[in-house]
Write a protein that holds these residues in place. Sequence first.
Motif, PDB file in Angstrom:
ATOM      1  N   ILE A  26      -4.715 -25.172 -45.121  1.00 42.26           N
ATOM      2  CA  ILE A  26      -3.735 -24.088 -45.010  1.00 42.26           C
ATOM      3  C   ILE A  26      -3.881 -23.476 -43.624  1.00 42.26           C
ATOM      4  N   GLY A  27      -2.789 -23.331 -42.914  1.00 33.54           N
ATOM      5  CA  GLY A  27      -2.876 -22.747 -41.585  1.00 33.54           C
ATOM      6  C   GLY A  27      -1.537 -22.783 -40.883  1.00 33.54           C
ATOM      7  N   ASP A  28      -1.597 -22.796 -39.565  1.00 37.06           N
ATOM      8  CA  ASP A  28      -0.394 -22.751 -38.746  1.00 37.06           C
ATOM      9  C   ASP A  28       0.100 -24.150 -38.403  1.00 37.06           C
ATOM     10  N   ALA A  29       1.412 -24.272 -38.262  1.00 38.58           N
ATOM     11  CA  ALA A  29       2.057 -25.499 -37.781  1.00 38.58           C
ATOM     12  C   ALA A  29       3.200 -25.065 -36.872  1.00 38.58           C
ATOM     13  N   GLY A  30       3.236 -25.614 -35.677  1.00 41.12           N
ATOM     14  CA  GLY A  30       4.285 -25.239 -34.738  1.00 41.12           C
ATOM     15  C   GLY A  30       4.281 -26.164 -33.540  1.00 41.12           C
ATOM     16  N   ILE A  31       4.764 -25.675 -32.426  1.00 38.36           N
ATOM     17  CA  ILE A  31       4.871 -26.462 -31.203  1.00 38.36           C
ATOM     18  C   ILE A  31       3.958 -25.840 -30.148  1.00 38.36           C
ATOM     19  N   GLU A  32       3.242 -26.696 -29.425  1.00 44.63           N
ATOM     20  CA  GLU A  32       2.353 -26.210 -28.370  1.00 44.63           C
ATOM     21  C   GLU A  32       2.611 -26.969 -27.078  1.00 44.63           C
ATOM     22  N   VAL A  33       2.590 -26.246 -25.972  1.00 48.20           N
ATOM     23  CA  VAL A  33       2.666 -26.839 -24.641  1.00 48.20           C
ATOM     24  C   VAL A  33       1.286 -26.719 -24.012  1.00 48.20           C
ATOM     25  N   ARG A  34       0.736 -27.856 -23.545  1.00 44.52           N
ATOM     26  CA  ARG A  34      -0.613 -27.865 -22.968  1.00 44.52           C
ATOM     27  C   ARG A  34      -0.572 -28.387 -21.539  1.00 44.52           C
ATOM     28  N   ALA A  35      -1.402 -27.784 -20.705  1.00 47.99           N
ATOM     29  CA  ALA A  35      -1.535 -28.271 -19.330  1.00 47.99           C
ATOM     30  C   ALA A  35      -2.898 -27.884 -18.794  1.00 47.99           C
ATOM     31  N   SER A  36      -3.466 -28.756 -17.967  1.00 49.48           N
ATOM     32  CA  SER A  36      -4.694 -28.467 -17.229  1.00 49.48           C
ATOM     33  C   SER A  36      -4.350 -28.410 -15.752  1.00 49.48           C
ATOM     34  N   LEU A  37      -4.894 -27.431 -15.063  1.00 51.11           N
ATOM     35  CA  LEU A  37      -4.562 -27.194 -13.659  1.00 51.11           C
ATOM     36  C   LEU A  37      -5.730 -27.655 -12.795  1.00 51.11           C
ATOM     37  N   PRO A  38      -5.653 -28.841 -12.227  1.00 50.00           N
ATOM     38  CA  PRO A  38      -6.821 -29.418 -11.553  1.00 50.00           C
ATOM     39  C   PRO A  38      -7.197 -28.741 -10.246  1.00 50.00           C
ATOM     40  N   ASP A  39      -6.279 -27.987  -9.624  1.00 50.73           N
ATOM     41  CA  ASP A  39      -6.584 -27.398  -8.318  1.00 50.73           C
ATOM     42  C   ASP A  39      -6.403 -25.890  -8.292  1.00 50.73           C
ATOM     43  N   ALA A  57       4.115 -31.429 -24.491  1.00 51.86           N
ATOM     44  CA  ALA A  57       4.451 -30.630 -25.665  1.00 51.86           C
ATOM     45  C   ALA A  57       4.140 -31.458 -26.905  1.00 51.86           C
ATOM     46  N   LEU A  58       3.554 -30.829 -27.913  1.00 49.46           N
ATOM     47  CA  LEU A  58       3.176 -31.558 -29.119  1.00 49.46           C
ATOM     48  C   LEU A  58       3.220 -30.626 -30.320  1.00 49.46           C
ATOM     49  N   VAL A  59       3.291 -31.237 -31.489  1.00 49.72           N
ATOM     50  CA  VAL A  59       3.171 -30.478 -32.727  1.00 49.72           C
ATOM     51  C   VAL A  59       1.701 -30.116 -32.899  1.00 49.72           C
ATOM     52  N   ALA A  60       1.435 -28.842 -33.106  1.00 52.21           N
ATOM     53  CA  ALA A  60       0.054 -28.372 -33.164  1.00 52.21           C
ATOM     54  C   ALA A  60      -0.042 -27.217 -34.149  1.00 52.21           C
TER      55      ALA A  60
END
Length: 312
Positions: A26-39, A57-60
């Motif tokens: 039981i918990g959250d379900a939605g859309i997530e945008v992820r990014a890592s900033l290397p510099d 972007a992914l379902v998270a």
Amino acid sequence: MATPRPPAGWPGLDGAAERRFALLVIGDAGIEVRASLPDVRFADLSADRLCYAPARALVAGTAVNLARCAAGYFRRVGVLAKIGDDGYTPVIRRELRRIGADDHLLVEAGAPNGVSVMLRDRPRGGGPGVRLLVVHDEPPGRRLTAPEVAAASAAIEDADVLVADGYSVLSPVSRAALDEAARIAASAGTRVAFDLVPHDVDARLPASDVLPALARADLVFSEAPTLARLLGRPAPSRADGVRALLPVLDREVPGRPLWLLRFGATSLERVLAYRRGRPPVEYATGYRDGVERAGFGDRLASCELYWWLSGG
């Protein structure tokens, strides 16, 4: 409680050789945008900045993230979550089908799906970097009700373990839904596991709102500093400080949950496993420099749940 091998050794962090048991989360379900900033380091920013970096972007959400990892261990995985009613709704359902999870989603008519943004900056000195997580302030999951959970009682009763997390405690409505889910599970003999998140829950809620969820659980995952702060204790980082927390748990939380207390340089490197009346067991999680941090906690939790249900 203890087995000759810690969870990272068996069943291991990459899934189980034999998928067993049924898990409902039981918990959250939605859309997530992820990014890592290397510099880029957040602390160095003093003006607007355009960055080109890997982004996706992914379902998270807490329920989907755990289900995705648990599918490599469990014979059956289900997700019970309240979601919105927009163009992302079929995307979320499609992702559950893709990972092989049973869909127990409840759609709130006319409500948008929750969206989150996770940015991680350039690490300092080989560390994981700083994470900035921006989450929709009123996602549908906060409005999951006790009657809706009761209507899904068959899914709870059919599971070997029900997994919930602290985001459900943040709203009085979903907190009551979590109470109902735990009641149904207890009546059916379904074990309950609880993940004490967010990691700053102590700054968001009084302990009196959180401790009942811990007392109802058969297993609790927590970063040791989070649990210590919730109980008004100094946040430990070393094993001796975590061990000093154990008598406080015995005094403050009724029952005999299995505590899996994560600690170390980033609160992820080691675990102290403890149950009232038994000696604690310490083990390494397998997390170290070079291991992808995003999702590691859910991999570890899935592994530990399987280990626990198998007699660990």
